[in-house]
Design a protein around this motif. Structure first.
Motif, PDB file in Angstrom:
ATOM      1  N   TYR A  25       0.837  -1.206   0.000  1.00 36.88           N
ATOM      2  CA  TYR A  25       0.000   0.000   0.000  1.00 36.88           C
ATOM      3  C   TYR A  25       0.871   1.255   0.000  1.00 36.88           C
ATOM      4  O   TYR A  25       2.079   1.195   0.182  1.00 36.88           O
ATOM      5  N   ASN A 159       5.123   3.424  -2.947  1.00 38.44           N
ATOM      6  CA  ASN A 159       4.629   2.061  -2.774  1.00 38.44           C
ATOM      7  C   ASN A 159       5.606   1.115  -3.466  1.00 38.44           C
ATOM      8  O   ASN A 159       6.395   1.533  -4.316  1.00 38.44           O
ATOM      9  N   ALA A 208      -5.344  -2.245   4.934  1.00 35.67           N
ATOM     10  CA  ALA A 208      -5.743  -1.658   3.654  1.00 35.67           C
ATOM     11  C   ALA A 208      -6.228  -0.213   3.856  1.00 35.67           C
ATOM     12  O   ALA A 208      -5.952   0.667   3.035  1.00 35.67           O
ATOM     13  N   GLY A 211      -3.459   2.212   3.988  1.00 38.58           N
ATOM     14  CA  GLY A 211      -3.009   2.558   2.640  1.00 38.58           C
ATOM     15  C   GLY A 211      -3.901   3.599   2.003  1.00 38.58           C
ATOM     16  O   GLY A 211      -3.420   4.538   1.343  1.00 38.58           O
TER      17      GLY A 211
END
Length: 305
Positions: A25, A159, A208, A211
């Motif tokens: 991420y 990333n 997640a 991210g």
């Protein structure tokens, strides 16, 4: 060969995306020019030697925490026929195990200094590959974010798939960085997060979400929306704390900061100790927070961002 080579490298703080960046991420990190270490390489008649604030002795007899640097020195010396014995000296101070990039700084500056001293002419990609491998040795799993940021003079959006992108845009705010004095442990923190993710789908979703928050930070940074970035910091802190990466001291600092004018506050780096960053509207607010939170930290720095 050069008789003496000196290379300086600076530290960093992760603004958002610690831990989630390991899983591909996004993350944002900021170079901190005020924190730096100079690596000096010179030839010696004795054994290859290391001088640091914490260790003075034969290089390859150094404790295991120096294994990443030992890998660098061994790898580069092996590239030269009849390589000389060298003395490598590290001056300056970046507190270790605080999320300030000390291991990446030393790895990068060692690679650059030794490459120059031995006239290896390593490419930028080769320097970063060796630096990142040393970071893998140091931390067990490294995203490459630390190495990219200590090698940059600008904010880094990162990333693993796309690598680092530099952002010269300023947010128009003040960052207060507070060192709790508590040693973090990136390797243990990364292992703990992985274990929790392996056991829980909700933990995977939280990573997640971190991210997503990094992407949102970049968007709001470019709009110079510091208030929204502050809210993102607070949400990220809640997620990191849910992984048991926060400490009582970190929680106290975040509470004091948010009660005294900060736009948001969070731990930075692996956690379990280390540093807290508070996003402030101005220098005066940052100084006031530092004064009120001083019982909870050892040192602080203020950066205009």
């Amino acid at each position: 060969m050069n008789k003496k080579t000196e290379i300086k490298a600076h530290g960093k703080v992760i603004l958002i995306g610690e831990h989630s960046v390991v899983y591909g991420y996004n993350a944002l990190a900021l170079p901190i020019q005020a924190l730096n270490i100079t690596t000096t390489v010179e030839q010696t008649d004795g054994a290859t030697w290391m001088d640091t604030n914490h260790y003075h002795g034969a290089f390859f007899d150094a404790p295991s925490e120096y294994d990443g640097i030992k890998y660098i020195v061994k790898t580069l010396l092996e590239k030269v026929e009849d390589a000389p014995n060298v003395k490598i000296t590290y001056t300056g101070e970046i507190p270790m195990e605080r999320g300030l990039g000390s291991s990446a700084v030393v790895a990068l500056s060692t690679t650059k200094a030794l490459s120059q001293f031995l006239e290896l002419n390593l490419t930028q990609d080769e320097v970063m590959e060796i630096t990142n491998h040393a970071e893998m040795i140091n931390h067990g799993k490294a995203s490459g974010l630390d190495a990219a940021t200590v090698n940059s003079n600008y904010l880094v959006f990162f990333n693993k798939q796309d690598g680092p992108k530099q952002l010269s845009q300023k947010l128009g705010a003040t960052l207060l960085i507070m060192d709790t004095g508590e040693l973090g442990n990136t390797k243990i923190a990364v292992q703990s997060v992985k274990k929790q993710m392996d056991e829980s789908e909700s933990k995977k979703k939280q990573i997640a979400r971190l991210g997503e928050l990094a992407t949102a930070t970049q968007t709001n940074w470019l709009k110079q929306n510091a208030e929204e970035v502050g809210k993102i910091f607070d949400e990220a802190q809640s997620i990191l704390a849910s992984f048991k990466l926060s400490t009582k001291r970190i929680d106290n600092i975040c509470k004091i900061a948010n009660e005294n004018g900060a736009l948001g506050a969070k731990l930075s780096g692996g956690g379990l100790g280390g540093i807290v960053i508070a996003l402030c509207p101005d220098q005066k607010t940052a100084q006031e927070i530092a004064k009120k939170a001083s019982a909870n930290f050892d040192n602080y720095w203020i950066e205009e961002i």
